[in-house]
Enzyme design. Structure first.
Site, PDB file in Angstrom:
ATOM      1  N   GLY A   1       0.812  -1.206   0.000  1.00  0.00           N
ATOM      2  CA  GLY A   1       0.000   0.000   0.000  1.00  0.00           C
ATOM      3  C   GLY A   1       0.844   1.254   0.000  1.00  0.00           C
ATOM      4  O   GLY A   1       2.079   1.201  -0.017  1.00  0.00           O
TER       5      GLY A   1
ATOM      6  N   LYS B   1      -9.265   1.809   4.095  1.00  0.00           N
ATOM      7  CA  LYS B   1      -9.167   3.204   4.534  1.00  0.00           C
ATOM      8  C   LYS B   1     -10.184   4.151   3.915  1.00  0.00           C
ATOM      9  O   LYS B   1     -10.396   5.250   4.429  1.00  0.00           O
ATOM     10  CB  LYS B   1      -7.770   3.741   4.213  1.00  0.00           C
ATOM     11  CG  LYS B   1      -7.482   3.809   2.712  1.00  0.00           C
ATOM     12  CD  LYS B   1      -6.112   4.401   2.430  1.00  0.00           C
ATOM     13  CE  LYS B   1      -5.886   4.531   0.934  1.00  0.00           C
ATOM     14  NZ  LYS B   1      -4.592   5.161   0.621  1.00  0.00           N
TER      15      LYS B   1
ATOM     16  N   LYS C   1      -9.174   9.796  11.963  1.00  0.00           N
ATOM     17  CA  LYS C   1     -10.613   9.510  11.905  1.00  0.00           C
ATOM     18  C   LYS C   1     -11.061   8.585  13.036  1.00  0.00           C
ATOM     19  O   LYS C   1     -12.260   8.366  13.224  1.00  0.00           O
ATOM     20  CB  LYS C   1     -10.962   8.924  10.544  1.00  0.00           C
ATOM     21  CG  LYS C   1     -10.788   9.930   9.410  1.00  0.00           C
ATOM     22  CD  LYS C   1     -11.014   9.309   8.058  1.00  0.00           C
ATOM     23  CE  LYS C   1     -10.890  10.376   6.978  1.00  0.00           C
ATOM     24  NZ  LYS C   1      -9.574  11.028   6.941  1.00  0.00           N
TER      25      LYS C   1
ATOM     26  N   LEU D   1      -1.243  13.034   1.651  1.00  0.00           N
ATOM     27  CA  LEU D   1      -1.299  13.493   0.268  1.00  0.00           C
ATOM     28  C   LEU D   1      -0.496  12.563  -0.629  1.00  0.00           C
ATOM     29  O   LEU D   1       0.634  12.211  -0.318  1.00  0.00           O
ATOM     30  CB  LEU D   1      -0.736  14.911   0.157  1.00  0.00           C
ATOM     31  CG  LEU D   1      -1.619  16.037   0.686  1.00  0.00           C
ATOM     32  CD1 LEU D   1      -0.897  17.366   0.554  1.00  0.00           C
ATOM     33  CD2 LEU D   1      -2.938  16.082  -0.037  1.00  0.00           C
TER      34      LEU D   1
END
Length: 692
Positions: free
Chosen positions: A317, A393, A435, A481
């Site tokens: 990932g 995610k 989150k 980002l």
């Protein structure tokens, strides 16, 4: 400055000094003034030198007039400022204009000179002298310029020490105007030395192009011969059509001989969208963050990882692969890469093979949900440090697939954590998210549930309630980002297509950092932690997503809302406008490292959470979304859904009709009205009203 110093500076600077060019022009003008006057007296029988030769100062005066007028006209037209080594061997319009101006100035200067001194003269004499001066000056200055341009180009080649510049000796493929243009572009290059042209057409055998030989190559043996004779290192193609046409034959021969092949860019039709694609690809993440890049102490991290066996889950990932790349530089004993994505893991393997050929690493296809597979891996490789980055995610996608989010993020984390304890892993680092702070969506709640499990397990080990030695470290950070599926990729594609750029809400804000920054801080936190803790990162100021979009549009060379439109699409399921601030003085405490703080979270007893945690995972394995989310809300009380079908569960809690904890953790009966929701389309669940 003396002439000697001018010449010396010219030699060292590798260009002809402007002062030398101006001085040369002035001397040429003075000589041409004298020569032009002599031609006038020679060509005009009625004129005679005798009337002027008795004046002793007339010859110096003529030389002075020619020098002054040339100096003035050179300043007016700046003909001495051209870069000679990049000039062509042609007389420019500027040089002709300067010569004409010079001739007119000669008429004026001579008329003034003769009028002041009282020497008789005629207008015919002045005009004829100016004409002869103009002809002599144009011919002379053209010849001098030719010599100076040749000298400048030759000077560029001989004054650069060969040991300072390692030029590649190349041939240009093709015999046409494009090939000749590429030669003109490369002739003064500091990277390439063009020694000729090559082609497969025999008709060009007796010709030369730009004074360079054209080599005819019929087969590989011809190519080998030329390569050996001229020490050729590369071939430059003038257009993509030749390059593609020769890829199976000529280029294959070049590659077999170790020659580099280059395709020179060419002028071609383009469009705004194509320019946008090229521009937006060059946008750097650091330019969007508008702050200094966060760095860490590599030496302290190296001490922790050097000589260790390290396991990274989710190694293919965005975060996992960057962790792998950074860990590979720390001299680990062995690096175990675990992921269930075949192609991305293969890409990571190719990267490590190319850039870290001496690294001992093992890529493994495995799923963190498969406990038996995880046990086999831990038993065989016996990792000492585990970095757990495997997770689902994407907020909207997990809102629509809650059971998969629970099985991967919650149950998968439990499998890895339990294996760490069972196989005596020193440190486990769990990669979490902002989150998880007061979550409003399934993804954030599952990550918070995973945090609770590993933290309670770590505390139980520290308190001696469970036998083990693993230190559990959790790291939280905001949006990354450039990660797979991030807003950056979306905006790049939208800008490349000419817009519009879509933003969910004009006021939505997020904390951002780059992938290398996030992974750097994860590794730094892993070297810092010696007990079970949650580390949060100071990510600086929050960014409005719409401002980020505008910044990207500007960096791509466009004007927001003029060239590229921005449209608002509305919040997605589970999405909230404001993310929680992670690193505040009220919710965290400082560490010895800047940008890294320790989060203050409510403690959980491992023995008390085991049963509800298993009930949660079991309900997810049964693929019962509403039941699973109900249990998730009971396990994470601060989880309140936003803009989601699961907000109906919060309404019952708010009305005092919430599900008791003991009932929530029990298996629901078949007549439970919640199960009716599972048979309906997802977007219709919110219309169901029920009571328990």
């Amino acid at each position: 400055m003396s002439v000697k110093n001018l010449l010396l500076n010219t030699y060292q600077a590798r260009y002809v000094n402007r002062k030398i060019v101006l001085l040369t022009d002035v001397l040429v003008g003075a000589a041409c003034m004298l020569l032009g006057s002599a031609l006038y007296f020679y060509l005009d029988p009625s004129a005679s030198w005798s009337q002027f030769l008795h004046i002793k100062w007339i010859l110096p005066a003529l030389l002075f007039v020619g020098a002054v007028t040339t100096f003035v006209s050179s300043l007016i037209f700046s003909t001495y400022k051209q870069i000679l080594r990049h000039s062509s061997f042609v007389v420019s319009y500027r040089l002709l204009a300067m010569a004409l101006c010079n001739a007119l100035l000669v008429i004026v200067a001579m008329a003034l000179l003769f009028a002041i001194t009282g020497i008789p003269y005629s207008m015919r004499m002045l005009i004829f002298t100016a004409i002869t001066f103009f002809v002599c000056f144009v011919l002379s200055i053209s010849f001098v310029r030719f010599v100076m341009i040749w000298f400048a180009r030759h000077l560029t080649r001989i004054t650069v020490p060969e040991n300072h510049i390692n030029k590649q000796v190349v041939l240009i493929y093709g015999v046409n105007s494009a090939a000749e243009g590429i030669f003109q572009m490369l002739r003064n290059s500091r990277e390439f030395q063009v020694v000729g042209f090559c082609t497969q057409e025999s008709a060009n055998n007796q010709f030369r192009l730009s004074d360079l030989k054209i080599y005819i190559i019929h087969n590989k043996s011809d190519l080998v011969k030329i390569v050996r004779q001229k020490h050729i290192q590369g071939i430059v193609f003038s257009n993509r059509y030749d390059f593609l046409a020769e890829r199976e034959s000529f280029i294959a021969d070049c590659q077999s001989l170790g020659l580099s092949t280059y395709l020179c860019s060419q002028i071609s039709a383009t469009s705004v969208n194509e320019i946008a694609r090229d521009s937006v690809r060059r946008i750097r993440i650091e330019d969007l963050l508008m702050r200094d890049v966060i760095t860490h102490n590599h030496q302290s991290v190296r001490k922790v990882y050097q000589g260790k066996t390290v396991l990274v889950t989710g190694a293919a990932g965005s975060i996992g692969s960057e962790l792998v790349k950074q860990i590979a530089t720390y001299g680990v004993k062995q690096l175990v890469l675990l992921d269930n994505a075949e192609s991305p893991l293969h890409e990571v393997r190719l990267y490590l093979n190319e850039y870290f050929p001496n690294l001992q690493f093992v890529p493994l296809i495995a799923d963190v949900r498969q406990r038996n597979r995880i046990d086999v891996i831990f038993d065989h490789y016996k990792p000492q440090i585990v970095l757990h980055a495997a997770a689902y995610k994407h907020v909207p996608l997990m809102e629509e697939n809650p059971c998969e989010a629970i099985t991967v993020n919650a149950e998968g984390t439990r499998n890895i954590a339990d294996a760490c304890v069972a196989y005596n892993v020193d440190t486990m680092v769990m990669v979490s998210t902002d989150k998880a702070v007061n979550p409003t969506n399934v993804m954030g709640a599952t990550k918070r549930a995973a945090e609770i499990y590993v933290q309670s397990l770590g505390k139980a080990i520290e308190e001696g309630k469970i036998k083990g030695k693993t230190t559990f470290i959790t790291t939280r950070f905001g949006n990354v980002l450039g990660s797979q599926g991030s807003v950056i990729h979306l905006f790049r594609e939208q800008i490349a297509k000419g817009g519009p750029v879509t933003v969910t809400h004009p006021d939505i804000v997020r904390f951002f950092m780059s992938i290398p920054e996030a992974c750097s801080l994860v590794l730094q936190a892993s070297s810092l932690g010696n007990r079970t803790e949650i580390f949060v990162f100071d990510m600086g100021e929050e960014h409005k997503i719409v401002d980020l979009a505008r910044r990207m549009i500007r960096l791509a060379g466009f004007e927001p809302d003029k060239d590229i439109k921005i449209t608002f699409t509305g919040l997605r399921p589970g999405e909230k406008i404001y993310e929680e601030v992670l690193a505040t003085d009220e919710s965290t405490v400082k560490t010895d490292l800047p940008k890294v703080r320790i989060a203050l979270v409510r403690p959980a007893d491992y023995t008390q959470i085991l049963q509800p945690y298993e009930a949660l995972c079991a309900k997810a394995r049964e693929v019962k979304p509403m039941d699973a989310v109900t249990l998730l809300k009971a396990f994470v009380p601060e989880y309140k859904s936003t803009n989601s079908a699961y907000a109906i569960l919060d309404k019952h809690y708010d009305a005092g009709k919430g599900i008791p904890t003991r009932v929530a953790f029990e298996t629901f009966s078949s007549h439970n009205p919640i199960e009716a929701c599972e048979t309906m389309p997802f977007n219709q669940v919110t219309t169901i009203d029920y009571k328990i």
